[in-house]
Design a protein around this motif. Structure first.
Motif: not given
Length: 327
Positions: A303-316
């Motif tokens: 939808x062409x919206x702004x994205x602050x972050x594209x790479x996420x490494x989530x906690x376990x």
């Protein structure tokens, strides 16, 4: 069945005018617009979704390609993707690649021909150039390819270390590892975390590492052979929960008591771990959050919206249950 021509006739306008009202594309004066909308409502006209997708080259549809739906991790992930897609007005097409490169490529081409809006992909086979060459929005989940590609994963290396360290803390003296597929980056990272914790131990040797291929039956068979050969093993870190269940089954068949004789810890945090006897200690991934986040990123890209972050490494998270002894 009511057609767009019927609407145009009853509203006394052209088919093109009705099309502009439906697609919100081009100028239509307010009076005519309201007249067309009233006729659409009175005739209960439903636009042809296929025709509209061909016209707009958009279908409000997302694709999801997963490697193995027999692994409970992936249906749990798929549920999150479907939930977010539906709430956002998108439908979902699901494909099971069975870890086959050819299937992945066929499915992606199929999705492109359907004017799919974007794809969430878990793959070991495609590289950065191939993904970027697909020319549709892509988000990679569970298995990273490149940090420049939108990605949602978890801390696999840290999880491998945490699992092995915990087995040491509760008193395990000889710890084995059931490794996932060699080509799988997650399996490699979890394995490296294990190696980091055991490589300097006097009891460690490479024969303590076996390959379960993320499969319960395979894990059961290789674990039986391992425990028969090295009965001194009192701890096992399995690279996923499915293999950990296989290890529990193997121990049961050999008469090894869990956790008194053998402590077993898995990785993933799937619901199956709460159904085993004993319940499985595991390194839990935030599975629902992974699917939810990946889908939000994909829809924002579409939808062409702004994205602050594209790479996420989530906690376990370490979840202590009955398959490991108390410290």
């Amino acid at each position: 069945m009511t057609t767009i021509r019927d609407v145009a006739k009853h509203a006394n306008v052209s088919v093109a005018t009705v099309s502009r009202v439906l697609n919100k594309n081009g100028y239509v004066n307010e009076e005519t617009k309201q007249k067309v909308l009233e006729v659409i409502k009175s005739l209960n006209y439903k636009p042809n979704a296929v025709a509209r997708s061909l016209y707009k080259k958009s279908s409000k549809t997302l694709g999801l390609i997963l490697p193995d739906i027999t692994n409970p991790f992936f249906p749990e992930l798929a549920k999150a993707v479907e939930d977010v897609a539906n709430r956002s007005g998108y439908t979902l097409l699901f494909y099971n690649s069975e870890e086959q490169v050819e299937k992945e490529q066929i499915y992606i081409e199929n999705l492109k021909q359907k004017y799919i809006d974007g794809v969430i992909l878990a793959t070991n086979s495609l590289n950065k150039q191939q993904v970027e060459g697909l020319e549709i929005p892509i988000v990679v989940v569970d298995r990273a390819i490149n940090k420049n590609i939108p990605t949602v994963i978890t801390k696999n290396y840290e999880g491998g270390k945490l699992a092995t360290k915990y087995l040491k803390e509760i008193g395990c003296r000889v710890i084995a590892h059931i490794k996932g597929p060699d080509r799988n980056i997650n399996a490699e990272q979890r394995f490296k975390g294990y190696i980091e914790e055991v490589s300097n131990e006097p009891w460690f040797h490479e024969e303590l590492i076996i390959h379960g291929n993320y499969n319960m039956r395979t894990a059961t068979e290789v674990t039986k052979k391992l425990l028969n050969k090295f009965p001194e093993i009192d701890g096992i870190f399995a690279g996923n929960d499915v293999m950990a269940v296989g290890a529990i089954k193997a121990a049961h068949q050999l008469g090894r008591k869990i956790p008194d004789d053998l402590s077993i810890i898995g990785f993933d945090g799937i619901a199956l771990g709460e159904m085993t006897i004993p319940e499985l200690t595991t390194i839990a991934q935030p599975i629902y959050r992974m699917g939810e986040l990946a889908t939000h990123i994909l829809i924002n890209l579409i939808e062409g919206k702004a994205i602050k972050q594209t790479y996420y490494e989530l906690d376990i998270q370490l979840i202590k249950r009955e398959s490991t002894k108390r410290a």
